[in-house]
Structure formats: C-alpha cells, structure tokens
Design a protein around this motif. Structure first.
Motif, short mmCIF file in Angstrom:
data_model
loop_
_atom_site.label_atom_id
_atom_site.label_comp_id
_atom_site.label_asym_id
_atom_site.label_seq_id
_atom_site.Cartn_x
_atom_site.Cartn_y
_atom_site.Cartn_z
N VAL A 74 6.89 2.97 -1.25
CA VAL A 74 6.37 3.67 -0.09
C VAL A 74 5.23 2.91 0.60
O VAL A 74 5.23 2.79 1.83
CB VAL A 74 5.93 5.11 -0.48
CG1 VAL A 74 5.16 5.77 0.65
CG2 VAL A 74 7.16 5.94 -0.84
N PRO A 75 4.27 2.35 -0.17
CA PRO A 75 3.22 1.57 0.50
C PRO A 75 3.79 0.43 1.35
O PRO A 75 3.26 0.13 2.42
CB PRO A 75 2.39 1.02 -0.66
CG PRO A 75 2.59 1.99 -1.75
CD PRO A 75 4.01 2.46 -1.61
N LEU A 76 4.87 -0.18 0.89
CA LEU A 76 5.47 -1.29 1.66
C LEU A 76 6.05 -0.77 2.97
O LEU A 76 5.98 -1.44 4.00
CB LEU A 76 6.56 -1.96 0.81
CG LEU A 76 6.07 -2.52 -0.53
CD1 LEU A 76 7.23 -3.13 -1.31
CD2 LEU A 76 4.97 -3.55 -0.32
N ARG A 78 4.86 1.77 4.62
CA ARG A 78 3.73 2.06 5.51
C ARG A 78 3.14 0.80 6.11
O ARG A 78 2.56 0.84 7.20
CB ARG A 78 2.66 2.82 4.73
CG ARG A 78 3.17 4.19 4.34
CD ARG A 78 2.07 5.13 3.94
NE ARG A 78 2.69 6.38 3.50
CZ ARG A 78 2.34 7.05 2.42
NH1 ARG A 78 1.34 6.62 1.69
NH2 ARG A 78 2.95 8.16 2.11
N ARG A 79 3.25 -0.31 5.39
CA ARG A 79 2.70 -1.55 5.94
C ARG A 79 3.51 -2.06 7.12
O ARG A 79 3.05 -2.88 7.90
CB ARG A 79 2.65 -2.63 4.86
CG ARG A 79 1.57 -2.36 3.83
CD ARG A 79 1.61 -3.36 2.73
NE ARG A 79 0.92 -2.85 1.55
CZ ARG A 79 0.86 -3.49 0.39
NH1 ARG A 79 1.44 -4.66 0.26
NH2 ARG A 79 0.23 -2.96 -0.63
N VAL A 106 -5.89 -4.45 1.53
CA VAL A 106 -5.11 -3.67 0.57
C VAL A 106 -3.76 -4.32 0.27
O VAL A 106 -3.16 -4.05 -0.76
CB VAL A 106 -4.87 -2.21 1.03
CG1 VAL A 106 -6.19 -1.51 1.26
CG2 VAL A 106 -4.02 -2.17 2.26
N ARG A 154 -1.31 -6.09 10.85
CA ARG A 154 -0.24 -6.61 10.00
C ARG A 154 1.05 -6.85 10.80
O ARG A 154 2.10 -7.03 10.22
CB ARG A 154 0.01 -5.70 8.82
CG ARG A 154 -0.52 -6.34 7.55
CD ARG A 154 -0.14 -5.56 6.34
NE ARG A 154 -0.10 -4.15 6.64
CZ ARG A 154 -0.84 -3.24 6.02
NH1 ARG A 154 -1.63 -3.59 5.07
NH2 ARG A 154 -0.73 -1.99 6.35
N GLY B 218 -1.20 1.54 3.72
CA GLY B 218 -0.22 0.99 2.79
C GLY B 218 -0.79 0.43 1.50
O GLY B 218 -0.24 -0.52 0.95
N ALA B 219 -1.89 1.03 1.01
CA ALA B 219 -2.41 0.60 -0.28
C ALA B 219 -1.51 1.15 -1.38
O ALA B 219 -1.02 2.26 -1.29
CB ALA B 219 -3.84 1.12 -0.48
N THR B 220 -1.31 0.35 -2.43
CA THR B 220 -0.50 0.84 -3.54
C THR B 220 -1.33 1.83 -4.36
O THR B 220 -2.54 1.89 -4.25
CB THR B 220 -0.06 -0.32 -4.45
OG1 THR B 220 -1.23 -0.97 -4.92
CG2 THR B 220 0.80 -1.30 -3.71
N PHE B 223 -3.95 0.27 -6.41
CA PHE B 223 -5.06 -0.25 -5.61
C PHE B 223 -6.04 0.87 -5.29
O PHE B 223 -7.23 0.65 -5.16
CB PHE B 223 -4.51 -0.87 -4.32
CG PHE B 223 -5.52 -1.69 -3.59
CD1 PHE B 223 -5.73 -3.01 -3.92
CD2 PHE B 223 -6.28 -1.14 -2.57
CE1 PHE B 223 -6.67 -3.77 -3.26
CE2 PHE B 223 -7.22 -1.89 -1.90
CZ PHE B 223 -7.42 -3.22 -2.25
#
Lengths: 230, 304
Positions: A74-76, A78-79, A106, A154, B218-220, B223
């Motif tokens: 999920v974080p990927l 959002r990036r 982050v 990004r 988008g921090a894991t 993190f």
C-alpha cells in the motif's frame, strides 16, 4: 490510467458510499469532480489512495489492480499518487524545504538527491525564496503550494487535489488552480474536487458530477450543477 | 540503511522533544534495572554466604597454647571414643595460620600485621558429629575436669547447637531477601512496562497528525513504528548504563559495611571480571521492556 468498474463501497455501519460506480480517466486528463457533501467524493479518493478498500467491483490505477495488492504494498501505491487537501496537512514544526523533503525521506531517497530535488520543486510552485520558512509564516495559498510541492516531489503520474481551494480567498484559489493547470500541462493527470462554482465553470474541462454514490453527469466541457440534467 | 538511520534519527528527536516524559520513563526504568541488578547481586552474595556458613557446621574446640602432646592425644582419644563422633581432626597453630592467610589473601596489611604479631591463632580440634542434633554428650566431654583446663580461654569454642540457631536464622533471612528481590524485580518490571506503554501512547496521540502525513506520503509501517520503538528502547539503553554505574558504585560503597555480614567479594569479582556481561544483560532487559511496551501501545493505538 484510472479505471473504476462497477465499484461499490459499503462502510461497516452499512452506509453505502458508492454503488456500482463506473469511471475512466485517461492519462494527462484534468478532471473535476463535483457533488454535494456526502455524495461519495471523499470515498472515491480514499479508494484511490487505498485508505479504504472497496467492497466490490474493480479498481485499476496506473496498471495496478487493487484486488491483488498486498497490505505491505500500500505505501508503494501511495508513493505513485500525489494528494493535497483543503487543510494542507503540513508538519508545523518543520521548515518548508523539510516538509517537501519529508516525502522523499520516507521512501529512502539519498540525501544528495533530496538536496537537488527540493529547491527545483519549490521553484516550480513559486516558493523558491521561502525554503527556510515555517508553515505558520506563510499565507494559505503559499501553504497549499508547499503541499503541492510535497505531493509532486516524487513525480507521480496522478495528482489528487481534494478541495485544495476550500480555505483560500478567490485570488489565492485561482493561483492554485493555475498551478494545477501548469502541472497538468507538464503531463500529470490531475483530479480536482471542489465546491467552487466559478472555478468549475471557468475551467471548461471535463466535469464529473456524483450524487448518492453514482455518477449522474460526465461532460467534456462541463459546468457546475449538483442536479441531474440541466 | 538510510531508512534505518532516518528511523533512529526520528526516534532520538522524539525523545528530545518529549524531554519530561522521556526523563520520567527513563527514571522508572533506571530504578527497575537497578533493582534487578541489586536483586541479582544479593542473590549470588547470599547464596555464597549460606554456603560459607553451612560449611562451618562442625564443632571447633580451641586449645591453649600450653597444651602438651600427651594431653592433646588423651583429649582427642576421649572425644573419638564418644559414639556420636564421626571424626576428630587436629588443626595445629601453623595450619590455622596458613588457612587464615589463605582466607585473607586479598588483605595484605592484615597478613603483614600477622607477621609482626607472631601467630595469635590457637590450635583446635574439628569434631564432626554423626548426628548434628545430639551434641550434648560431646560438649560434656570438654567440660570434664581433666580437659576443661586445656581449653583456650580467649577464643570461645563453637558448638553446632549454639550455631545452629544462628545458621538457621541467617538462611531464613537470606531466603527472605532473595524472594523479596525477585518479587520487587517483577513488580518494577511491570510498573515500567506500564509507564512506557503510557508514554508511547501519549507520543502517538501528540504525533497523530505527523503519522497521518507519513501515511499520506507513502511511509511503510515500520518506518512509522520504528521511531516509537527506538524511542522506548532508548529509555532502556540510557537506564541500563545508569543502573550499572549506580549499582556498581553502591556495591563498592556498601562492601566495607556488608563484608562482615554477607559475602560480597565474589559479586564484586564477578562485576570486575565480566563487566560486558553485566552491561549486556542490563541492556537486553532494558531494550526488551522498552520494545515490548511500545509495541503493545502501538498495537492498541496506532492503526496503520
């Protein structure tokens, strides 16, 4: 780029936020989504950023099928999507430059890359001279520019602007919209939600109107209206 | 690598930002770890004391320096003939001195003093009883007219019967302190877990906006969690260092006063021989408590 196929979202309290919504947005489009409060705009955005999971249907964003992504990916997701909000969501105790750098930190970007990228991005949004200021020292419009810079640092393919002008006076609001248009010209897909009638009507871009969890109108050069039909 | 560095950096920054809470949490952790060490120290010291004391359960009959070889043999035979006597060993003045020197080899001034004083130690019989509870008969022999005059008047002979009460009392007290130390350790470990739990809980609340933004960009999960774990571990690390120094100082300071009652020498030697083991053990406990309580707090209050 963004595909919603018969997407339904039912919250745990049985509230149906989206029901069988179909939506297709091409790369590099500039799309405005309008609808009264509770129509489902926020849910639509939360599904795109995977803050919420959809109940049924299919969501594909940037070639990624949301049914197959694992929680740790999920974080990927959002990036790859930049998001800005009405309330900016800046870290008050960090300087402008640090706020923008935060998004790179982050994801593990090396310091040299951050040092190179941040001033460039601040220049793009017109805040080159304010890198060392704190958010409280800036006007609302400037704060929203910082948020936009952070969302774009990004280089996402999609920028979601959720009521970005809600807290701004007309002059600042227009400057933000012009910035979004500029970003769109550089090739980023922009998804804007707003309640501002003048802005929507002046934009003369695609307008999608949502009501009760469904799209009731989708026009290539739309105008602001919350009712179905004219 | 750079991710880890940033997590540690954020953790330290959070620690500094909440100076008061951090100080309180570290202080409680320091008390806990000090109690753990002291409990460990007293455990080993008391165990070694009990061993020393119980080793001494035999009857020592001290003899006058003027005793003749004939009188001595006669006395020894009389003791040996008693049905409850297992063995009688004669310890000469020279042997007694050797043993004393050996016991006090860490104390050169005492030994030097002995050389000037000549040999002040009396010769003695060490009597081992078959049944340690029935020693009245053995004592009665020493009180016979022909032997009473042979006893050393300066050094009171010790009979197990008299010592037994004392020995039992020492063992009882030692066991009490051992249990008390263990109970206190457990209680304080629980208290510091709760306090760190609460500190991290508050840290999560005060930083919820920051956490939201981290998620947004988008921090894991790790993190976001990492700084909280490191912050709590930091309480443990700082507390462990303070606790080791503090308890070592207490031990050295208290040794002079305690040495008459319990055997602290072996514990001090342990500290000096294995300082890394002591520090590593304390760090391990400290980090474990910190990490565990912060994870507990996050599992309840940090939904990612």
């Amino acid at each position: 780029m963004i595909l919603f196929d018969r997407v339904t979202k039912v919250y745990p309290n049985q509230q149906v936020a989206l029901s069988g919504l179909n939506l297709h947005i091409q790369p590099k489009e500039f799309v405005t989504i309008v609808g009264s409060s509770g129509a489902g705009k926020s849910t639509l955005i939360k599904l795109m950023t995977r803050e919420e999971a959809h109940t049924s249907g299919k969501i594909i964003v940037g070639g990624l099928d949301y049914d197959t992504i694992k929680p740790r990916d999920v974080p990927l997701v959002r990036r790859r999507i930049g998001v800005v909000f009405q309330d900016f969501k800046l870290l008050q105790n960090r300087r402008v430059g640090e706020n923008v750098a935060f998004a790179l930190e982050v994801s593990g970007a090396p310091r040299r890359e951050i040092k190179r990228a941040v001033p460039k991005m601040l220049q793009l949004v017109g805040l080159a001279s304010k890198e060392d200021r704190f958010p409280q020292e800036l006007s609302g419009g400037e704060r929203q520019r910082v948020a936009i810079a952070r969302a774009l640092i990004r280089q996402p393919k999609i920028l979601i602007a959720d009521e970005p002008t809600g807290n701004l006076d007309p002059k600042n609001a227009w400057e933000i919209i012009e910035l979004l248009l500029k970003i769109n010209r550089y090739g980023t897909t922009v998804l804007l939600t707003t309640h501002n009638k003048e802005i929507v009507n002046a934009l003369k871009r695609r307008v999608i109107t949502i009501n009760r969890g469904k799209i009731i109108k989708d026009e290539e050069q739309g105008r602001y209206s919350l009712e179905g039909g004219k | 690598m750079i991710q880890l560095f940033r997590v540690l950096q954020a953790g330290s920054r959070n620690f500094m930002r909440n100076m008061w809470l951090s100080t309180a949490a570290t202080a409680v952790m320091t008390i806990t770890l000090t109690i753990v060490i002291i409990s460990f120290i007293s455990n080993t010291a008391l165990t070694s004391t009990i061993k020393n004391v119980t080793d001494k359960i035999d009857i020592s009959i001290y003899l006058k320096d003027t005793i003749t070889a004939e009188e001595r043999d006669d006395f020894q035979v009389a003791l040996s003939e008693h049905p409850n006597v297992e063995s009688v060993r004669y310890v000469s003045k020279e042997e007694a001195l050797e043993a004393y020197k050996k016991e006090n080899q860490n104390n050169p001034t005492l030994i030097k003093g002995l050389e000037f004083a000549g040999n002040p130690l009396p010769a003695s019989f060490r009597v081992q009883a078959k049944d340690p509870k029935q020693i009245d008969g053995i004592v009665a022999i020493t009180q016979r007219d022909e032997y009473r005059g042979l006893l050393d008047l300066d050094k009171q002979s010790t009979y197990q019967g008299e010592n037994k009460e004392t020995i039992n009392r020492i063992v009882r007290i030692a066991n009490f302190f051992k249990t008390a130390g263990l109970v206190a350790s457990v209680i304080f470990v629980i208290i510091s877990t709760l306090i760190i739990f609460n500190t991290i809980r508050m840290a999560i609340f005060t930083r919820r906006e920051e956490i939201e933004i981290m998620k947004l960009v988008g921090a894991t999960k790790w993190f976001i969690r990492g700084p909280f774990i490191f912050e709590a571990a930091l309480y443990g690390i700082i507390a462990a260092v303070i606790a080791v120094v503090l308890s070592y100082a207490l031990l050295l300071g208290g040794a002079a006063k305690l040495v008459n009652y319990i055997d602290v020498g072996s514990t001090i030697t342990f500290f000096q021989n294995y300082p890394l083991l002591v520090i590593a053990g304390e760090l391990f406990i400290g980090i474990l408590i910190g990490a565990f309580s912060s994870m507990l707090a996050m599992s309840r209050y940090l939904k990612l």
